[in-house]
Design a protein around this motif. Structure first.
Motif, PDB file in Angstrom:
ATOM      1  N   ASP A 104      13.240  -6.303  12.900  1.00 19.65           N
ATOM      2  CA  ASP A 104      11.924  -6.942  13.029  1.00 19.65           C
ATOM      3  C   ASP A 104      10.881  -5.938  12.589  1.00 19.65           C
ATOM      4  O   ASP A 104      10.939  -4.761  12.983  1.00 19.65           O
ATOM      5  CB  ASP A 104      11.631  -7.299  14.486  1.00 19.65           C
ATOM      6  CG  ASP A 104      12.493  -8.439  14.974  1.00 19.65           C
ATOM      7  OD1 ASP A 104      12.276  -9.566  14.521  1.00 19.65           O
ATOM      8  OD2 ASP A 104      13.371  -8.185  15.820  1.00 19.65           O
ATOM      9  N   LEU A 105       9.891  -6.393  11.830  1.00 17.01           N
ATOM     10  CA  LEU A 105       8.859  -5.489  11.334  1.00 17.01           C
ATOM     11  C   LEU A 105       7.480  -6.116  11.493  1.00 17.01           C
ATOM     12  O   LEU A 105       7.322  -7.332  11.346  1.00 17.01           O
ATOM     13  CB  LEU A 105       9.074  -5.165   9.849  1.00 17.01           C
ATOM     14  CG  LEU A 105      10.447  -4.658   9.416  1.00 17.01           C
ATOM     15  CD1 LEU A 105      10.514  -4.566   7.898  1.00 17.01           C
ATOM     16  CD2 LEU A 105      10.753  -3.300  10.051  1.00 17.01           C
ATOM     17  N   ILE A 106       6.491  -5.287  11.781  1.00 20.82           N
ATOM     18  CA  ILE A 106       5.096  -5.684  11.621  1.00 20.82           C
ATOM     19  C   ILE A 106       4.489  -4.754  10.588  1.00 20.82           C
ATOM     20  O   ILE A 106       4.600  -3.527  10.696  1.00 20.82           O
ATOM     21  CB  ILE A 106       4.313  -5.615  12.945  1.00 20.82           C
ATOM     22  CG1 ILE A 106       4.890  -6.602  13.955  1.00 20.82           C
ATOM     23  CG2 ILE A 106       2.839  -5.943  12.705  1.00 20.82           C
ATOM     24  CD1 ILE A 106       4.151  -6.633  15.288  1.00 20.82           C
ATOM     25  N   LEU A 107       3.891  -5.342   9.553  1.00 17.79           N
ATOM     26  CA  LEU A 107       3.253  -4.578   8.488  1.00 17.79           C
ATOM     27  C   LEU A 107       1.745  -4.549   8.720  1.00 17.79           C
ATOM     28  O   LEU A 107       1.147  -5.556   9.117  1.00 17.79           O
ATOM     29  CB  LEU A 107       3.530  -5.215   7.116  1.00 17.79           C
ATOM     30  CG  LEU A 107       4.984  -5.545   6.765  1.00 17.79           C
ATOM     31  CD1 LEU A 107       5.056  -6.106   5.342  1.00 17.79           C
ATOM     32  CD2 LEU A 107       5.888  -4.332   6.911  1.00 17.79           C
ATOM     33  N   TYR A 108       1.150  -3.398   8.475  1.00 21.51           N
ATOM     34  CA  TYR A 108      -0.300  -3.240   8.630  1.00 21.51           C
ATOM     35  C   TYR A 108      -0.879  -2.664   7.343  1.00 21.51           C
ATOM     36  O   TYR A 108      -0.335  -1.707   6.789  1.00 21.51           O
ATOM     37  CB  TYR A 108      -0.631  -2.273   9.767  1.00 21.51           C
ATOM     38  CG  TYR A 108      -0.024  -2.607  11.102  1.00 21.51           C
ATOM     39  CD1 TYR A 108      -0.613  -3.531  11.952  1.00 21.51           C
ATOM     40  CD2 TYR A 108       1.144  -1.964  11.524  1.00 21.51           C
ATOM     41  CE1 TYR A 108      -0.059  -3.819  13.195  1.00 21.51           C
ATOM     42  CE2 TYR A 108       1.703  -2.241  12.773  1.00 21.51           C
ATOM     43  CZ  TYR A 108       1.099  -3.182  13.597  1.00 21.51           C
ATOM     44  OH  TYR A 108       1.656  -3.453  14.812  1.00 21.51           O
ATOM     45  N   ASN A 109      -1.988  -3.224   6.897  1.00 22.67           N
ATOM     46  CA  ASN A 109      -2.727  -2.581   5.821  1.00 22.67           C
ATOM     47  C   ASN A 109      -3.395  -1.334   6.386  1.00 22.67           C
ATOM     48  O   ASN A 109      -4.109  -1.401   7.398  1.00 22.67           O
ATOM     49  CB  ASN A 109      -3.785  -3.531   5.247  1.00 22.67           C
ATOM     50  CG  ASN A 109      -3.282  -4.263   4.018  1.00 22.67           C
ATOM     51  OD1 ASN A 109      -2.543  -3.699   3.212  1.00 22.67           O
ATOM     52  ND2 ASN A 109      -3.673  -5.513   3.848  1.00 22.67           N
ATOM     53  N   ASP A 110      -3.149  -0.205   5.765  1.00 28.21           N
ATOM     54  CA  ASP A 110      -3.724   1.062   6.216  1.00 28.21           C
ATOM     55  C   ASP A 110      -5.238   1.019   6.027  1.00 28.21           C
ATOM     56  O   ASP A 110      -5.730   0.814   4.919  1.00 28.21           O
ATOM     57  CB  ASP A 110      -3.118   2.218   5.414  1.00 28.21           C
ATOM     58  CG  ASP A 110      -3.450   3.574   6.005  1.00 28.21           C
ATOM     59  OD1 ASP A 110      -4.361   3.652   6.836  1.00 28.21           O
ATOM     60  OD2 ASP A 110      -2.792   4.566   5.613  1.00 28.21           O
ATOM     61  N   THR A 111      -5.986   1.203   7.105  1.00 28.72           N
ATOM     62  CA  THR A 111      -7.443   1.124   7.029  1.00 28.72           C
ATOM     63  C   THR A 111      -8.067   2.360   6.379  1.00 28.72           C
ATOM     64  O   THR A 111      -9.236   2.335   6.005  1.00 28.72           O
ATOM     65  CB  THR A 111      -8.046   0.955   8.436  1.00 28.72           C
ATOM     66  OG1 THR A 111      -7.627   2.045   9.269  1.00 28.72           O
ATOM     67  CG2 THR A 111      -7.587  -0.362   9.057  1.00 28.72           C
ATOM     68  N   LYS A 112      -7.263   3.435   6.261  1.00 26.16           N
ATOM     69  CA  LYS A 112      -7.814   4.679   5.709  1.00 26.16           C
ATOM     70  C   LYS A 112      -7.453   4.881   4.241  1.00 26.16           C
ATOM     71  O   LYS A 112      -8.204   5.524   3.499  1.00 26.16           O
ATOM     72  CB  LYS A 112      -7.323   5.876   6.536  1.00 26.16           C
ATOM     73  CG  LYS A 112      -7.826   5.854   7.969  1.00 26.16           C
ATOM     74  CD  LYS A 112      -7.360   7.079   8.737  1.00 26.16           C
ATOM     75  CE  LYS A 112      -7.899   7.059  10.162  1.00 26.16           C
ATOM     76  NZ  LYS A 112      -7.454   8.252  10.947  1.00 26.16           N
ATOM     77  N   GLU A 113      -6.302   4.364   3.830  1.00 26.57           N
ATOM     78  CA  GLU A 113      -5.843   4.540   2.458  1.00 26.57           C
ATOM     79  C   GLU A 113      -5.533   3.172   1.861  1.00 26.57           C
ATOM     80  O   GLU A 113      -4.497   2.590   2.153  1.00 26.57           O
ATOM     81  CB  GLU A 113      -4.605   5.443   2.405  1.00 26.57           C
ATOM     82  CG  GLU A 113      -4.830   6.866   2.862  1.00 26.57           C
ATOM     83  CD  GLU A 113      -5.660   7.673   1.870  1.00 26.57           C
ATOM     84  OE1 GLU A 113      -5.719   7.253   0.680  1.00 26.57           O
ATOM     85  OE2 GLU A 113      -6.232   8.692   2.270  1.00 26.57           O
ATOM     86  N   ALA A 114      -6.424   2.643   1.040  1.00 28.19           N
ATOM     87  CA  ALA A 114      -6.220   1.338   0.437  1.00 28.19           C
ATOM     88  C   ALA A 114      -4.933   1.331  -0.392  1.00 28.19           C
ATOM     89  O   ALA A 114      -4.650   2.277  -1.132  1.00 28.19           O
ATOM     90  CB  ALA A 114      -7.410   0.975  -0.451  1.00 28.19           C
ATOM     91  N   GLY A 115      -4.166   0.275  -0.247  1.00 29.49           N
ATOM     92  CA  GLY A 115      -2.914   0.170  -0.987  1.00 29.49           C
ATOM     93  C   GLY A 115      -1.715   0.701  -0.237  1.00 29.49           C
ATOM     94  O   GLY A 115      -0.578   0.461  -0.636  1.00 29.49           O
ATOM     95  N   ASN A 116      -1.947   1.423   0.856  1.00 32.35           N
ATOM     96  CA  ASN A 116      -0.847   1.905   1.692  1.00 32.35           C
ATOM     97  C   ASN A 116      -0.513   0.874   2.761  1.00 32.35           C
ATOM     98  O   ASN A 116      -1.392   0.168   3.254  1.00 32.35           O
ATOM     99  CB  ASN A 116      -1.212   3.226   2.370  1.00 32.35           C
ATOM    100  CG  ASN A 116      -1.242   4.391   1.398  1.00 32.35           C
ATOM    101  OD1 ASN A 116      -1.046   4.202   0.193  1.00 32.35           O
ATOM    102  ND2 ASN A 116      -1.496   5.579   1.894  1.00 32.35           N
ATOM    103  N   VAL A 117       0.743   0.809   3.124  1.00 31.67           N
ATOM    104  CA  VAL A 117       1.187  -0.131   4.154  1.00 31.67           C
ATOM    105  C   VAL A 117       1.898   0.651   5.250  1.00 31.67           C
ATOM    106  O   VAL A 117       2.775   1.490   4.972  1.00 31.67           O
ATOM    107  CB  VAL A 117       2.138  -1.195   3.572  1.00 31.67           C
ATOM    108  CG1 VAL A 117       2.724  -2.075   4.680  1.00 31.67           C
ATOM    109  CG2 VAL A 117       1.417  -2.062   2.546  1.00 31.67           C
TER     110      VAL A 117
END
Length: 335
Positions: free
Chosen positions: A93-106
């Motif tokens: 099971d995974l939850i993915l988050y858009n990195d708020t500090k580095e655009a394009g990082n997950v």
């Protein structure tokens, strides 16, 4: 002219298709703010975080995970998904988050016991794709804020990122904090069992103890109902069996909440039986403080409030009760 997609979805019950209306989930901008002290907060020591970076991150994840990662690429802050094996059984099971500090990082949240497995699997499928995988477990901590699902926590703590849990609103919020400031959150955090109990009351499973690796099926884990599977995105690992099960509409067993005497200890993997006939109705997954999860035959256990039982850790008979979770969409688990 191309028509916009309809809001009508089809959900599989035990034996047939039934149409339901898509549920409206409040956006963050619509939510009022409440102080952290009004929420239950638990640090999730059982979770690890990986950081994926590089120009091919989104297409790489899109090709292997059950959910449509383009939703994340196009601006969603978080996404629930699963990684399956080639036979369509759950691995992680995974939850993915858009990195708020580095655009394009997950950022990828996974059960700590499966960190090495996930890294190994990612490297197996990465091949020549431009994706860098870093273990951020020593740098980031994960928290769950729950109990006020129609409001957003308000905080003046710096260096944290706050995300709505992408599964159902009742699960609240996920908070990612760098270790140097985590003590400010830890000062009023509960034990992780408090969050487990909250999940169990809702009937939401996660992790290898509740979704048995290489045995559990994603639809039996309610992954589609929890917005974790897309059948319109195209191919993903294990898609064939998952799609066939979805489109035939035969999902006889599902993860469901159970309650029992808190003085007893629920035994994982013990068989659940119907009191009236001694017929097998499923298997126990986990429990804590009188609340747990079991994989149950939906029609059998919901028919006329059927009584069920299992054996506890001492081998004694233990009565259980279950219910249809109120977040299940209309048409699911209705006899």
């Amino acid at each position: 002219m191309r028509r916009a997609s309809t809001t009508v979805k089809f959900i599989t019950t035990g034996c047939e298709f039934r149409p339901i209306r898509a549920r409206n989930i409040s956006t963050e901008s619509q939510l009022s703010k409440r102080p952290f002290t009004d929420f239950s907060l638990a640090r999730l020591h059982s979770k690890s975080l990986l950081r994926l970076s590089g120009s091919d991150v989104y297409p790489f994840l899109q090709g292997i995970l059950t959910n449509d990662v383009q939703i994340l690429e196009h601006g969603a802050s978080s996404l629930y998904t699963q990684l399956l094996n080639i036979k369509g059984r759950v691995l992680c099971d995974l939850i993915l988050y858009n990195d708020t500090k580095e655009a394009g990082n997950v950022l990828v949240e996974v059960d700590s016991s499966q960190t090495d497995l996930l890294i190994k699997t990612f490297k197996k499928y990465k091949i020549r794709k431009k994706v860098k995988i870093e273990n951020e477990t020593n740098n980031l901590a994960s928290y769950a804020a729950f109990g006020c699902f129609n409001e957003q926590p308000e905080t003046d703590v710096s260096s944290i990122a706050m995300y709505r849990d992408p599964r159902i609103p009742q699960l609240g919020w996920r908070i990612l904090s760098s270790q140097p400031v985590s003590h400010e959150l830890d000062s009023h955090a509960q034990e992780e069992d408090a969050y487990r109990q909250h999940r169990y009351k809702l009937g939401v499973g996660e992790g290898p103890e509740e979704h048995i690796p290489e045995k559990s099926l994603p639809l039996e884990c309610n992954s589609f109902l929890l917005h974790g599977v897309s059948f319109s995105k195209g191919c993903f690992i294990g898609q064939e069996l998952t799609s066939r099960s979805h489109h035939t509409g035969v999902i006889r067993k599902r993860i469901m909440p159970v309650t029992y005497s808190s003085a007893k200890s629920l035994k994982a993997q013990s068989e659940v039986k119907l009191c009236a006939t001694d017929k097998s109705a499923g298997t126990v997954r986990c429990g804590v403080n009188g609340y747990g999860l079991a994989l149950l035959r939906v029609n059998d256990v919901l028919k006329n409030g059927a009584a069920i039982y299992t054996t506890d850790s001492n081998g004694d008979t233990l009565e259980l009760s279950t219910n249809r979770p109120n977040w299940w969409p209309e048409g699911v688990g209705v006899l």
